[in-house]
Design an enzyme around this catalytic site. Structure first.
Site, PDB file in Angstrom:
ATOM      1  N   LYS A  38      27.206 -46.169   7.898  1.00  0.00           N
ATOM      2  CA  LYS A  38      26.676 -44.957   8.524  1.00  0.00           C
ATOM      3  C   LYS A  38      25.625 -44.274   7.625  1.00  0.00           C
ATOM      4  O   LYS A  38      24.750 -43.572   8.112  1.00  0.00           O
ATOM      5  CB  LYS A  38      27.796 -43.958   8.811  1.00  0.00           C
ATOM      6  CG  LYS A  38      28.916 -44.474   9.715  1.00  0.00           C
ATOM      7  CD  LYS A  38      28.492 -44.630  11.153  1.00  0.00           C
ATOM      8  CE  LYS A  38      29.654 -44.849  12.103  1.00  0.00           C
ATOM      9  NZ  LYS A  38      30.305 -46.163  11.984  1.00  0.00           N
TER      10      LYS A  38
HETATM   11  C1  LIG Z   1      30.651 -47.174  12.857  1.00  0.00           C
HETATM   12  C2  LIG Z   1      31.109 -48.452  12.283  1.00  0.00           C
HETATM   13  C3  LIG Z   1      31.012 -49.667  13.002  1.00  0.00           C
HETATM   14  C4  LIG Z   1      30.497 -49.726  14.436  1.00  0.00           C
HETATM   15  O1  LIG Z   1      29.118 -49.474  14.540  1.00  0.00           O
HETATM   16  P1  LIG Z   1      28.486 -49.097  15.969  1.00  0.00           P
HETATM   17  O2  LIG Z   1      27.063 -48.752  15.699  1.00  0.00           O
HETATM   18  O3  LIG Z   1      29.279 -47.923  16.468  1.00  0.00           O
HETATM   19  O4  LIG Z   1      28.623 -50.284  16.856  1.00  0.00           O
HETATM   20  C5  LIG Z   1      31.418 -50.823  12.373  1.00  0.00           C
HETATM   21  N1  LIG Z   1      31.936 -50.821  11.122  1.00  0.00           N
HETATM   22  C6  LIG Z   1      32.061 -49.675  10.413  1.00  0.00           C
HETATM   23  C7  LIG Z   1      32.663 -49.733   9.049  1.00  0.00           C
HETATM   24  C8  LIG Z   1      31.649 -48.449  10.957  1.00  0.00           C
HETATM   25  O5  LIG Z   1      31.777 -47.321  10.233  1.00  0.00           O
END
Ligand SMILES: *Cc1c(COP(=O)(O)O)cnc(C)c1O
Length: 492
Positions: A112
């Protein structure tokens, strides 16, 4: 470059407006009116650049109301060596055809950060560009990773305040402590009695409360959101797919124009949609492999064309993918079928929890995407396998993707280079990684970090090292019905 709504009933806006507004007024998501194309010359120039330069160049194609100088300044400040230790998006080779794109080297140890470090600065500039005088009050409901990454990204930015709500028993010890020890003068954190849905519903109700918006306005505030439906979260994610291809070329793993495949552990469909956009810009991606855990609604959708959320919900060891409504799928539907059908599918989804796309739409989607899912057992097995065979320590989300990528290769025989996204440090989910490798219980969720590093010799990343010794600043827990008072109190 202008942005339009996936549901077709909102005025065109600039990038700065799309980022400040978050959601289009007709309930749709903002999408770019056209998709910029990268030429061969663009790719050779990008291959010679650093990550911040690549990011500024690619962002400038979408954010045409920001100057290249502004973007370069922000990208250099954000994707720095001190913040992303070991590089912003390093590509780790695991044999001749498989590479792992590590997206978790930032300040909160989850992917993120790739977007939530730069987006706050884009919002800050958007306030200036749109002549906004009020303070942006960011509300976040989080199941763990987004809250911490948003708090860290927005902290101490002028004209912005942020408050994060999380379910008191719905996040891991590590995630809770990461949020409770958050620094910054403009941040607040509050746990709620309830689950993630209660937190999210509480936030949505506050957003939908016109009277409250009026009251905030009088105090000089407006509400804004940091979740992945905001275009400002998506644009920075396009960058690392293009960057990874440049790194493959620079490492001699492929020649310009050779296709490669991408496998993404998917929740809200934001990350994999960014990869799709990179493909539409001219990046030679073959297949986009959508990896899910036991909440395999996307696997079913990609094989049948039916999206049906009327199903059981499972808590898994990859909690950031425990999602039944993948909001960004709306952007893909728009790209493939246009606004009218997208609006109708979304209406069916909100009324019945279900929709089915027509045969042409499904065929077009299957041309680019294929879905696989990993059970809990397969996920744990994959963590163990990669540690034993490759000396590679993968977190459970990454393991889900590694499993999906392997299954795809086995079934298709496709031998093109494969890039698998790694979305979290294994230490963010150290307890489950420890269990997967040893078959034993760790001494506790925080103790698992020490035990895992002793077992493997792999270093704990800086955002998680020493976590248990940091000062706890936020301990408050409230009822969902009290969230609105909490926001008001924070706005003062
Ligand atoms: C948010 C997240 C995802 C999923 O990503 P999206 O963009 O919502 O598909 C996968 N792995 C981790 C560790 C995340 O924090």
């Amino acid at each position: 470059m202008k942005f339009i709504s996936t549901r077709g009933h909102a005025a065109k806006v600039t990038a700065a407006q799309a980022i400040a507004q978050g959601l289009a007024p007709d309930g749709g998501l903002f999408v770019p009116e056209t998709i910029p194309q990268l030429t061969k010359e663009d790719f050779s120039a990008l291959c010679k650049m650093s990550y911040p330069e690549r990011a500024a160049k690619i962002l400038s194609l979408y954010l045409s109301d920001y100057t290249e100088q502004e973007l370069l300044e922000d990208c250099r400040a954000v994707y720095s060596e001190s913040s992303f230790v070991g590089g912003a998006a390093p590509l780790v080779s695991l044999g001749s055809n498989l590479s792992v794109l590590e997206l978790w080297h930032g300040p909160t140890a989850a992917f993120k950060d790739m977007a939530l470090q730069i987006m706050p600065r884009l919002l800050s500039r958007a306030l200036g560009k749109t002549g906004e005088k009020r303070t942006a009050l960011i509300l976040v409901a989080t199941s763990g990773d987004t809250g911490k990454a948003a708090l860290e990204g927005y902290r101490d930015l002028p004209q912005i305040k942020i408050i994060a709500f999380y379910p008191v028993d719905g996040v891991s010890r590590v995630q809770k402590l990461q949020m409770a020890t958050q620094l910054g003068e403009n941040v607040s954190v509050c746990a709620i009695h309830g689950n993630f849905d209660d937190a999210q519903t509480g936030v949505k109700q506050i957003f939908g409360n016109a009277e409250f918006a009026k009251m905030l306005n009088e105090k000089g505030y407006f509400l804004s959101s940091a979740n992945s439906i905001n275009w400002g979260r998506l644009a920075p994610q396009i960058v690392y797919y293009i960057s990874a291809y440049c790194d493959l070329i620079n490492a001699g793993k492929c020649k310009f124009g050779d296709p490669f495949n991408v496998c993404v552990p998917t929740g809200n469909f934001g990350n994999i949609f960014a990869a799709y956009l990179a493909k539409r810009m001219g990046l030679p991606v073959g297949k986009l492999i959508c990896a899910s855990n036991s909440n395999n609604i996307l696997t079913d959708f990609l094989s049948t064309g039916v999206y049906d959320r009327n199903r059981s919900f499972y808590l898994t060891m990859s909690p950031s993918m425990d999602i039944l409504i993948s909001s960004n799928l709306e952007r893909l539907l728009w790209s493939v079928t246009g606004a009218e059908k997208t609006a109708s599918y979304m209406k069916q989804l909100s009324e019945t929890g279900k929709y089915a796309v027509d045969a042409n739409t499904l065929a077009a989607i299957q041309n680019d995407f294929v879905g696989y899912f990993a059970t809990e057992e397969a996920t744990a097995q994959t963590v163990l396998q990669f540690w034993k065979d490759q000396n590679y320590l993968a977190d459970p989300h990454t393991a889900v993707a590694l499993y999906a990528a392997q299954t795809y290769v086995k079934e298709s025989g496709d031998s093109a280079p494969m890039v698998v996204d790694s979305t979290a440090s294994p230490y963010k989910f150290a307890n489950n990684v420890f269990r997967s490798i040893t078959g034993k219980e760790p001494g506790g969720d925080l103790e698992a970090l020490e035990e895992l590093t002793q077992l493997t010799g792999v270093q704990i990343p800086y955002p998680l090292a020493g976590l248990k010794d940091r000062t706890v600043r936020f301990t408050e827990v409230c009822k969902p019905s009290e969230m609105i008072d909490r926001v008001l109190q924070f706005a003062k």
